[in-house]
Design an enzyme around this catalytic site. Structure first.
Site, PDB file in Angstrom:
ATOM      1  N   ASP A  19       0.696  -1.059   0.108  1.00 31.59           N
ATOM      2  CA  ASP A  19      -0.030   0.040  -0.069  1.00 31.59           C
ATOM      3  C   ASP A  19       1.036   1.223   0.015  1.00 31.59           C
ATOM      4  O   ASP A  19       1.707   1.350   0.782  1.00 31.59           O
ATOM      5  CB  ASP A  19      -0.804  -0.078   1.299  1.00 31.59           C
ATOM      6  CG  ASP A  19      -1.924  -1.024   1.246  1.00 31.59           C
ATOM      7  OD1 ASP A  19      -2.203  -1.744  -0.098  1.00 31.59           O
ATOM      8  OD2 ASP A  19      -2.860  -1.163   2.232  1.00 31.59           O
ATOM      9  N   ASP A 299     -10.701  -5.668   6.483  1.00 33.38           N
ATOM     10  CA  ASP A 299      -9.931  -6.843   6.570  1.00 33.38           C
ATOM     11  C   ASP A 299      -9.651  -7.382   8.010  1.00 33.38           C
ATOM     12  O   ASP A 299      -9.561  -8.429   8.342  1.00 33.38           O
ATOM     13  CB  ASP A 299      -8.335  -6.599   5.798  1.00 33.38           C
ATOM     14  CG  ASP A 299      -8.725  -6.015   4.391  1.00 33.38           C
ATOM     15  OD1 ASP A 299      -9.695  -6.611   3.875  1.00 33.38           O
ATOM     16  OD2 ASP A 299      -7.739  -5.166   3.873  1.00 33.38           O
TER      17      ASP A 299
END
Ligand code: AP5
Ligand code: NA
Length: 345
Positions: A19, A299
């Site tokens: 990310d 998540d």
């Protein structure tokens, strides 16, 4: 901790992504034609975005990839390394090495396929206030193939597992791998858990999604994903409970194991939808000033859930553990954590 919890009892497949996360302004979102709270795959026009995030917005690099996030959180909650095995594809590069190092140090037993044909995938995480827009450039992650799972060494890992978790995101990469795992799970009476992951998957990848669904024992999603799924099915419902009930009723291979649907709704209660009941689990709301970024909330919820579920804890404990884990991750940048977990049943 229960005795049944052995190494490799949980196997996940997904897209390992690094990310690249930064706080941006609305102009940046407009420039790249992105919505504030969405998850998409990068098109050609988005490619300059990653460099711009690093050069102009002081971006942070954080281990990401939806399934890998969930398994990292699960391992953190368990504090028992290598309970979870992860499959996905990365490149031969420093980003891949960072992912490998992060996942392993968090206790996930990663078995990456490595490709020479593309660099490790990245995900732009564009934060505006409490929203986050995800723009994934899958690159190497897109090169995952079923051959990787069919080697004797990996097949052994699959045979050894009791629980399988795959994200909807993986539908864009390797439906044959999903089918392989789903059918294996069914044949051996194991548990297969899946996530709707993003609205675009129901919209544009409905064929492989509907092919996987008959094997899904537990389905996760948030409200936007549930709405998109309902729309793709041609259902008029907007009410989460009604959508959840219809999801339960879709065809299922193993009828001895009725499907379970778990829908998150941000700070609103989590819905546990089962054949004969619908339960709501309250979320202790974090105020905007307590939120660092919600990247990883969904998540982390799954990670917290899995940590209890694979110990055969009651579903109510699994959900409260999911809520607890999400709350920790929201108060930090990306899907990260620190210290020992202190969740109490
Ligand atoms: P992703 O799954 O996309 O979303 P998320 O950022 O984890 O979660 P969201 O903020 O969207 O939460 P949600 O909507 O799922 O859940 P909800 O808001 O209901 O994960 C991000 C990762 O995806 C990135 O690392 C990226 O790498 C990866 N990714 C992107 N594209 C990919 C691709 N193509 N392939 C693979 N990976 C990809 O919240 C869930 C729970 O959080 C709630 O039930 C609650 O318990 C808690 N919660 C939420 N809001 C609050 C609040 N205000 N106060 C207290 N608790 C809260
Ligand atoms: Na976060």
């Amino acid at each position: 901790m229960s005795e049944e919890l052995r190494k490799g009892i949980l196997v996940g497949c997904g897209n390992p992504l690094l990310d690249i996360s930064a706080t941006v302004d609305d102009n940046f979102l407009q420039k790249y034609d992105l919505k504030p709270n969405d998850a998409i795959l990068a098109a050609e026009k988005h490619m300059p975005l990653y460099k711009e995030l690093v050069e102009k917005y002081n971006a942070e690099f954080i281990a990401g990839g939806s399934v890998q996030n969930s398994l990292r959180v699960c391992q953190w909650m368990l504090q028992k390394p290598n309970t979870a095995v992860f499959f996905g594809c990365i490149g031969h590069d420093s980003y891949g090495d960072i992912l490998d190092e992060r996942a392993r140090s968090n206790g996930v037993d990663v078995h990456y396929q490595r490709t020479n044909d593309a660099p490790t995938g990245t995900c732009g995480v564009l934060i505006t206030g409490t929203h986050r827009s995800l723009c994934a450039n899958l690159a190497a992650a897109n090169h995952f193939t079923i051959d990787h799972l069919l080697t004797p060494e990996k097949q052994k890992l699959v045979d050894n597992a009791e629980y399988f978790y795959i994200s909807g995101f993986f539908l864009t990469v390797s439906p044959p791998s999903i089918q392989h795992i789903a059918q294996h799970s069914h044949k051996h009476n194991r548990t297969f858990l899946m996530n709707l992951s993003a609205p675009f998957l129901s919209q544009f990848f409905s064929e492989p999604l509907m092919a996987a669904l008959p094997y899904v024992d537990i389905l996760f999603g948030n409200e936007l994903e549930a709405e998109a799924f309902a729309a793709a099915q041609g259902w008029d419902d907007k009410e989460m409970k009604e959508i959840g009930k219809k999801m339960l009723a879709l065809p299922k291979q193993n009828s001895n194991r009725p499907r379970i649907v778990v829908l998150t709704q941000g700070h609103l209660p989590v819905l546990l939808i089962q054949e004969h009941s619908i339960e709501e689990f309250p979320v202790e709301r974090l105020e905007p000033n307590e939120i660092v970024d919600t990247n990883g909330a969904g998540d982390a919820f799954v990670g917290g859930f899995l940590a209890q579920y694979i110990q055969k804890k009651p579903l109510s404990v699994c959900i409260r553990s999911g809520i607890w884990a999400a709350r920790q991750i929201i108060q930090r940048s990306g899907c990260t954590f620190d210290g020992l977990p202190y969740f109490k049943e």
